[in-house]
Each structure stands twice: as structure tokens, then as C-alpha cells.
Design an enzyme around this catalytic site. Structure first.
Site, mmCIF file in Angstrom:
data_model
loop_
_atom_site.group_PDB
_atom_site.id
_atom_site.type_symbol
_atom_site.label_atom_id
_atom_site.label_comp_id
_atom_site.label_asym_id
_atom_site.label_seq_id
_atom_site.Cartn_x
_atom_site.Cartn_y
_atom_site.Cartn_z
ATOM 1 N N TYR A 69 0.843 -1.201 0.000
ATOM 2 C CA TYR A 69 0.000 0.000 0.000
ATOM 3 C C TYR A 69 0.882 1.257 0.000
ATOM 4 C CZ TYR A 69 -3.175 3.650 1.637
ATOM 5 O OH TYR A 69 -3.890 4.830 1.759
ATOM 6 N N LYS B 282 1.187 4.358 -2.769
ATOM 7 C CA LYS B 282 0.953 5.764 -2.443
ATOM 8 C C LYS B 282 2.199 6.604 -2.769
ATOM 9 C CE LYS B 282 -3.321 5.674 -1.321
ATOM 10 N NZ LYS B 282 -4.317 6.520 -1.991
HETATM 11 N N1 LIG Z 1 -8.726 6.070 5.771
HETATM 12 C C1 LIG Z 1 -7.441 6.232 5.976
HETATM 13 O O1 LIG Z 1 -6.916 5.976 7.072
HETATM 14 C C2 LIG Z 1 -6.567 6.753 4.852
HETATM 15 C C3 LIG Z 1 -5.282 7.192 5.166
HETATM 16 C C4 LIG Z 1 -4.485 7.686 4.144
HETATM 17 C C5 LIG Z 1 -4.977 7.747 2.842
HETATM 18 N N2 LIG Z 1 -6.229 7.318 2.578
HETATM 19 C C6 LIG Z 1 -6.687 7.402 1.175
HETATM 20 O O2 LIG Z 1 -7.851 8.220 1.111
HETATM 21 C C7 LIG Z 1 -8.611 7.853 -0.047
HETATM 22 C C8 LIG Z 1 -10.072 7.748 0.348
HETATM 23 O O3 LIG Z 1 -10.175 6.770 1.361
HETATM 24 P P1 LIG Z 1 -11.343 6.789 2.430
HETATM 25 O O4 LIG Z 1 -10.705 6.686 3.752
HETATM 26 O O5 LIG Z 1 -12.297 7.874 2.138
HETATM 27 O O6 LIG Z 1 -11.962 5.326 2.118
HETATM 28 P P2 LIG Z 1 -13.434 4.826 1.815
HETATM 29 O O7 LIG Z 1 -13.293 3.343 1.703
HETATM 30 O O8 LIG Z 1 -14.404 5.370 2.801
HETATM 31 O O9 LIG Z 1 -13.770 5.428 0.371
HETATM 32 C C9 LIG Z 1 -13.133 4.965 -0.799
HETATM 33 C C10 LIG Z 1 -14.111 4.992 -1.960
HETATM 34 O O10 LIG Z 1 -13.426 4.535 -3.141
HETATM 35 C C11 LIG Z 1 -14.296 3.663 -3.842
HETATM 36 N N3 LIG Z 1 -13.535 2.734 -4.686
HETATM 37 C C12 LIG Z 1 -12.815 1.646 -4.311
HETATM 38 N N4 LIG Z 1 -12.330 1.014 -5.392
HETATM 39 C C13 LIG Z 1 -12.723 1.734 -6.477
HETATM 40 C C14 LIG Z 1 -12.552 1.579 -7.877
HETATM 41 N N5 LIG Z 1 -11.863 0.540 -8.398
HETATM 42 N N6 LIG Z 1 -13.089 2.504 -8.710
HETATM 43 C C15 LIG Z 1 -13.814 3.543 -8.205
HETATM 44 N N7 LIG Z 1 -14.023 3.718 -6.884
HETATM 45 C C16 LIG Z 1 -13.489 2.839 -6.037
HETATM 46 C C17 LIG Z 1 -15.078 2.942 -2.752
HETATM 47 O O11 LIG Z 1 -16.279 2.367 -3.270
HETATM 48 C C18 LIG Z 1 -15.324 4.066 -1.766
HETATM 49 O O12 LIG Z 1 -16.515 4.761 -2.043
HETATM 50 C C19 LIG Z 1 -7.993 6.545 -0.570
HETATM 51 O O13 LIG Z 1 -7.183 6.832 -1.696
HETATM 52 C C20 LIG Z 1 -7.117 6.088 0.579
HETATM 53 O O14 LIG Z 1 -6.013 5.330 0.151
HETATM 54 C C21 LIG Z 1 -7.052 6.820 3.543
#
Ligand SMILES: NC(=O)c1ccc[n+]([C@@H]2O[C@H](COP(=O)([O-])OP(=O)(O)OC[C@H]3O[C@@H](n4cnc5c(N)ncnc54)[C@H](O)[C@@H]3O)[C@@H](O)[C@H]2O)c1
Length: 255
Positions: free
Chosen positions: A157, A161
Site C-alpha cells: 500500500y 501511495k
Molecule cells: N482512511 C485512511 O486511514 C486513509 C489514510 C491515508 C490515505 N487514505 C486514502 O484516502 C482515499 C479515500 O479513502 P477513504 O478513507 O475515504 O476510504 P473509503 O473506503 O471510505 O472510500 C473509498 C471509496 O473509493 C471507492 N472505490 C474503491 N475502489 C474503487 C474503484 N476501483 N473505482 C472507483 N471507486 C473505487 C469505494 O467504493 C469508496 O466509495 C484513498 O485513496 C485512501 O487510500 C485513507
């Protein structure tokens, strides 16, 4: 109204950061294509935006499929006349509770790289093509992670990133002369999104305390924190900001 009349595509808009951004961007005047592989979640986001008086439409899009991403961009130009902002936010976690790096499989690697990296590549590519066809100018915001800036423990992961971070800088440099800006937000731990959701219902208090304790300021990160940072980068307030990886992490990477 910092995004008045701007036409925006947000991937992963059905949940978490994407949903919070759709709500905030629309409240700031943007018209938003809410793209998500979960069409039902995207539709729920649109309902929330509409209830608040904003303009949005739901679009089924799997970011691993190039034609889907191209179609999401086309939905913006067709419905809203042009594309101003592309927010490549969709991403998935590699976390498997109790597992370790050496147990990861080729399938794990493929899933993470395909969604997290290829999806952002397609988003940048089709946004840039559209921006150039419109005569130049435009903004890309990508969602990276602190796991792409420092070793975090979720190895593959983190590598995906880090790739997003470098895509961001590369696009920023190559497209600067066309007045296309490209930046990334790099969130810290967000325990309230669906990202690492285990079971139904709200996360246990103990998990929230652990998540908060990871940040030097003692606060876990929220989707709304990220939406606010993305709004800044998407808006003209950041007109001279490009190639930046902006941690939204309560000081985690500064430690
Ligand atoms: N939550 C954390 O701790 C965290 C930390 C650092 C970075 N992030 C990043 O933040 C971003 C958003 O994450 P979040 O926490 O809101 O997660 P989340 O799971 O709540 O939302 C992610 C969304 O992406 C959609 N998705 C997944 N695969 C997909 C695909 N192939 N095509 C289109 N949509 C797709 C999902 O259906 C979901 O609606 C991500 O890129 C994640 O890597 C999250």
C-alpha cells in the site's frame, strides 16, 4: 464560493474523503460528477449534495478500467460544459489484520497497484487531455497518503501511495507550462471512513483512541479535514501551488 461554477470529477465519491469533498465542493459552488465503483453509494452522495442545494450527478466508474475513467471525465464535459478539477481520490487498503508483508500474494499486489496507481494514472491522463483540448488550465488533486512518505508498515500500500506522490510531481512539472496544477493530499489515519471498516456500526472507542494516538496532536484525521485541504488545492487560492504533497496528519510525518 471558492469553486463557483467549476466542473469537478471526484473518484471514490461514494464514501469517506470523496463524499465529504463532494459535499464541500458543491457547497462552494462546484458542479460535481460523483464517480464510484459503488454506484449506489455515489447515488447517496448525490442525494446529500442535492438536499444541501448543490449540483451533482452519480457516475458508475471503476478506476481500473480506462474507458470508465474517460467516461467520467466525459460526463463532466457533457453535463457541465467543461472540466476544471479532477480529484483522483479512490483507493483501497492493503491491511489484513494479523498478516505480515511476506504473506502478501501476487493478487494482493495486483489489486493494490491496479486500483491505487493505475486508477490515478488514468485520471491524470484523461484530465490532462481534456484540459489541453480546452486550451490549457486545470487542476488535479490526487489522494496519496503519509504511508507514501514514510515507512508505515503496510508495505505494498505504501509503495502504491509513493507512486501516486511521484505521479503528482511528474505531472506538475510536465504540465506546468499548460497552467495545469497537480497536487496531492496525504492523509494520516482516518478511522471513521469505510477504508478499514471492520463489521457494521461505529468503530469501537478503543480503536478510535489508538487512531488518535498515532498523531502527535492526539487527533485522528477526518474525511472533512481532507476535503478542506483538497478544496484549498483545487481553488484559485492555490493558483501558484503545484507539485506539493500536503500531509493532513496532525504532524505525523514531521515527527
Ligand atoms: N482512511 C485512511 O486511514 C486513509 C489514510 C491515508 C490515505 N487514505 C486514502 O484516502 C482515499 C479515500 O479513502 P477513504 O478513507 O475515504 O476510504 P473509503 O473506503 O471510505 O472510500 C473509498 C471509496 O473509493 C471507492 N472505490 C474503491 N475502489 C474503487 C474503484 N476501483 N473505482 C472507483 N471507486 C473505487 C469505494 O467504493 C469508496 O466509495 C484513498 O485513496 C485512501 O487510500 C485513507
Amino acid at each position: 464560493m471558492r469553486l463557483a461554477d467549476k466542473s469537478v470529477v471526484i473518484t471514490g465519491a461514494g464514501s469517506g474523503v470523496g463524499r465529504a469533498s463532494a459535499l464541500l465542493f458543491a457547497a462552494e459552488g462546484a458542479r460535481v460528477v460523483c464517480a464510484d465503483v459503488r454506484a449506489d453509494w455515489a447515488a447517496e452522495t448525490v442525494e446529500l449534495v442535492t438536499k444541501n442545494g448543490g449540483t451533482a450527478l452519480a457516475h458508475h466508474c471503476d478506476v481500473t478500467v480506462e474507458s470508465d475513467v474517460e467516461a467520467a471525465v466525459a460526463a463532466a464535459t457533457r453535463n457541465f460544459g467543461r472540466l476544471d478539477v479532477m480529484f483522483n481520490n479512490a483507493g483501497v487498503t492493503g491491511l489484513k489484520p494479523g498478516s505480515t508483508f511476506e504473506l502478501d500474494t501476487t493478487e494482493d499486489f495486483e489489486r493494490l497497484t491496479t486500483i491505487n496507481v493505475r486508477g490515478v494514472f488514468y485520471g491524470c491522463k484523461h484530465a490532462v487531455r481534456t484540459f489541453k483540448a480546452q486550451g490549457g488550465g486545470g487542476v488535479i488533486v490526487n489522494t496519496g497518503s503519509i504511508a507514501g512518505m514514510v515507512g508505515f508498515g503496510s508495505v505494498i500500500y505504501g509503495a502504491t501511495k509513493a507512486a501516486i506522490n511521484q505521479l503528482t510531481r511528474g505531472v506538475a512539472i510536465e504540465c506546468a507550462a499548460d497552467d495545469i496544477r497537480c497536487n496531492a493530499i496525504c492523509p494520516g489515519t482516518m478511522p471513521l471512513t469505510n477504508f478499514i471498516r471492520v463489521g457494521d456500526g461505529p468503530p469501537p472507542e478503543e480503536y478510535l483512541r489508538m487512531a488518535a494516538g498515532l498523531q502527535p496532536n492526539g487527533r485522528y484525521v477526518t474525511a472533512e479535514d481532507c476535503a478542506a485541504a483538497a478544496l484549498f488545492l483545487a481553488s484559485d487560492d492555490a493558483r501558484n501551488v503545484t507539485g506539493v504533497l500536503l500531509p493532513v496528519d496532525g504532524g505525523y510525518v514531521a515527527r
